[in-house]
Enzyme design. Structure first.
Site, mmCIF file in Angstrom:
data_model
loop_
_atom_site.group_PDB
_atom_site.id
_atom_site.type_symbol
_atom_site.label_atom_id
_atom_site.label_comp_id
_atom_site.label_asym_id
_atom_site.label_seq_id
_atom_site.Cartn_x
_atom_site.Cartn_y
_atom_site.Cartn_z
ATOM 1 N N SER A 122 0.814 -1.218 0.000
ATOM 2 C CA SER A 122 0.000 0.000 0.000
ATOM 3 C C SER A 122 0.847 1.268 0.000
ATOM 4 O O SER A 122 1.591 1.525 -0.936
ATOM 5 C CB SER A 122 -0.966 -0.046 1.196
ATOM 6 O OG SER A 122 -1.926 0.967 1.125
ATOM 7 N N ASP A 158 -2.606 6.342 -3.448
ATOM 8 C CA ASP A 158 -1.454 5.756 -2.780
ATOM 9 C C ASP A 158 -0.934 4.616 -3.652
ATOM 10 O O ASP A 158 -1.395 4.425 -4.780
ATOM 11 C CB ASP A 158 -1.804 5.288 -1.361
ATOM 12 C CG ASP A 158 -2.760 4.105 -1.345
ATOM 13 O OD1 ASP A 158 -3.451 3.882 -2.359
ATOM 14 O OD2 ASP A 158 -2.824 3.404 -0.321
ATOM 15 N N ASP A 209 -1.199 1.397 -3.921
ATOM 16 C CA ASP A 209 -2.072 0.375 -4.514
ATOM 17 C C ASP A 209 -3.444 0.922 -4.873
ATOM 18 O O ASP A 209 -4.345 0.167 -5.216
ATOM 19 C CB ASP A 209 -2.192 -0.842 -3.592
ATOM 20 C CG ASP A 209 -2.969 -0.560 -2.314
ATOM 21 O OD1 ASP A 209 -2.979 0.602 -1.875
ATOM 22 O OD2 ASP A 209 -3.550 -1.502 -1.746
ATOM 23 N N ASP A 233 -5.967 2.249 -3.260
ATOM 24 C CA ASP A 233 -7.210 2.080 -2.497
ATOM 25 C C ASP A 233 -7.477 3.292 -1.606
ATOM 26 O O ASP A 233 -8.479 3.345 -0.900
ATOM 27 C CB ASP A 233 -7.213 0.779 -1.681
ATOM 28 C CG ASP A 233 -6.179 0.756 -0.566
ATOM 29 O OD1 ASP A 233 -5.334 1.677 -0.499
ATOM 30 O OD2 ASP A 233 -6.201 -0.198 0.243
#
EC number: 5.4.2.10
Length: 443
Positions: free
Chosen positions: A102, A241, A243, A245
């Protein structure tokens, strides 16, 4: 031993459990569990990742373990975490796996699972995988090995899905949008979605090299995006960010619009008001008061999108999120999706014919100060009577005007002291005084 945390398995690459050897065993263990629970003889797993260099190694190890257990694998390549969740459902796979850490630096990585419905894997299945990891990797029948295939148009499928959540009769032709891709998983699909809907897109940090993910960019470092929006005279900025999400927005004046602002917009400015909103214990008190004024129910969950999702499902609501930019709209997606969250705000902008800053006019967050107290050894601050007394006095001082939150970090020996209220100086002084008290009593 349980390897799973609240958001899968995460750590520094090369150190247990984020090693090629463990990923191989994990793939095999997960494959064995899926073979037992799948209604078909050859279970299917969708496997994607972000842009970290170590992702390629972990991908190879995981797919080898899964194939050895008799599982068929669809390789997606670098794609946002919510894209893997969506494609797991769309392809009727038995599970999805994401290789990502992430918003963490490039040297970290992680592995998390989705169920066939594109939701976080149930704890019961995680427990089964943990138990299977205790056994040796043993291949019984080479005739029943699985195969891996690359899904050719994974990007295109996800782009079309994102666009389908935006009203068909709307477009973005009059907007200039700066998109900060964090050199992460959305570097390709992020700008493409907004371009295909008609916007003029200026893409930043969309050239990943495996080591620059989240580096001075993205939703955790939006400073350069703020400058770029003003420089290009853009209508807004969008920061993902690593990834994708999480999402943070920037208005045309370079001001940040965080997760609390986004929830405020979706709850009070959209044509169709949600039945209720789920925030977290970190959600600003100003959001709670604004939603009460708008007659929109609001509840707080623990920090983490897993807990927001749980609260939404328990209340049969669809909209929730965190100040960090994890926004869930369960009528659109099964998990937090940065692109889809941005599209929902853009939908409100178009239907109201308003600029982003106009949608949050009059909504001002209370000053909030967070102090992290690093300890040599973790302690429970509520086990110390003198500290409890100080906390109670602080809460009485803030009653009706603010709040206090003391919580332990789940990943490191840190106590987080958060104070929020309507007076910046009071909040700052109180936060630092309480943090010093925690530090003193822990010594």
């Amino acid at each position: 031993m349980s390897y799973f945390g609240t958001d899968g398995i995460r750590g520094k690459f090369g150190e247990m459990p984020i090693t090629p050897e463990f990923a191989l065993k994990l793939g095999f263990a997960a494959g064995k569990v899926l073979k037992r629970t799948s209604p078909i003889n050859k279970p299917i797993v969708v496997l994607g990742k972000d842009t970290r260099l170590s992702g390629y190694i972990l991908e190879s190890a995981l797919q080898a373990g899964l194939n050895a257990a008799g599982v068929y694998v669809h390789l997606l390549g670098p794609l946002p975490t919510p894209a893997i969740a969506h494609l797991t459902r769309a392809l009727h796979a038995d599970a999805g796996i994401v290789i990502s850490a992430s918003h963490n630096p490039y040297f970290d990585n992680g592995i998390k699972f989705f169920s066939g419905e594109g939701k976080k894997l149930p704890d019961s299945l995680q427990d089964e995988i943990n138990q299977e990891l205790e056994h040796e990797l043993h291949i019984e029948d080479t005739a029943n090995l699985g195969k891996s295939v690359r899904l050719i148009d994974a990007n295109g499928r996800y782009i079309e899905f994102c666009k389908s959540t935006f009203p068909y009769h709307f477009d973005l032709r009059n907007l200039t949008i700066v998109v900060d891709c964090a050199n992460g998983a959305a570097y390709n699909v992020g700008p493409s979605v907004f371009r295909e809907l008609g916007a003029k897109v200026i893409a930043l940090y969309n050239d990943p090299n495996g080591m620059n993910i989240n580096e001075h960019c993205g939703s955790t470092h939006p400073e350069n995006l703020q400058k770029a929006v003003v420089h290009y005279k853009a209508d807004l900025g969008i920061a993902f960010d690593g990834d994708a999400d999480r999402v943070i927005l920037v208005d045309k004046f370079g001001e940040l619009v965080d997760g609390d602002h986004i929830l405020y917009i979706l709850a009070t400015q959209a044509k169709k008001k949600p039945a209720g909103i789920v925030g977290t214990v970190m959600s600003n008190m100003a959001l709670e008061l604004a939603l009460a004024k708008a007659d929109v129910p609001f509840i707080r969950a623990k920090v983490g999108d897993r807990y927001v999702l749980q609260a939404l499902e328990e209340n049969d609501w669809v909209t929730g999120g965190e100040p960090s930019g994890h926004i869930l709209t369960l009528d659109k997606s099964t998990t937090g999706d940065a692109i889809i969250a941005a599209l929902q705000v853009l939908t409100v902008m178009v239907e109201q014919n308003k600029a982003l800053h106009e949608l949050v006019t009059g909504f001002e967050l209370f000053p909030q100060v967070l102090v992290n107290v690093r300890l040599d050894q973790m302690m429970d601050p509520y086990s110390v009577p003198a500290l409890v007394s100080e906390f109670e006095q602080a809460e009485a001082q803030l009653k009706g005007r603010g709040r206090l939150l003391i919580r332990k970090s789940g990943t490191e020996p840190v106590i987080r002291v958060m104070v929020e209220g309507d007076n910046q100086k009071e909040v700052t002084d109180l936060a630092h005084r309480l943090a010093e008290s925690v530090r003193t009593h822990a010594a």
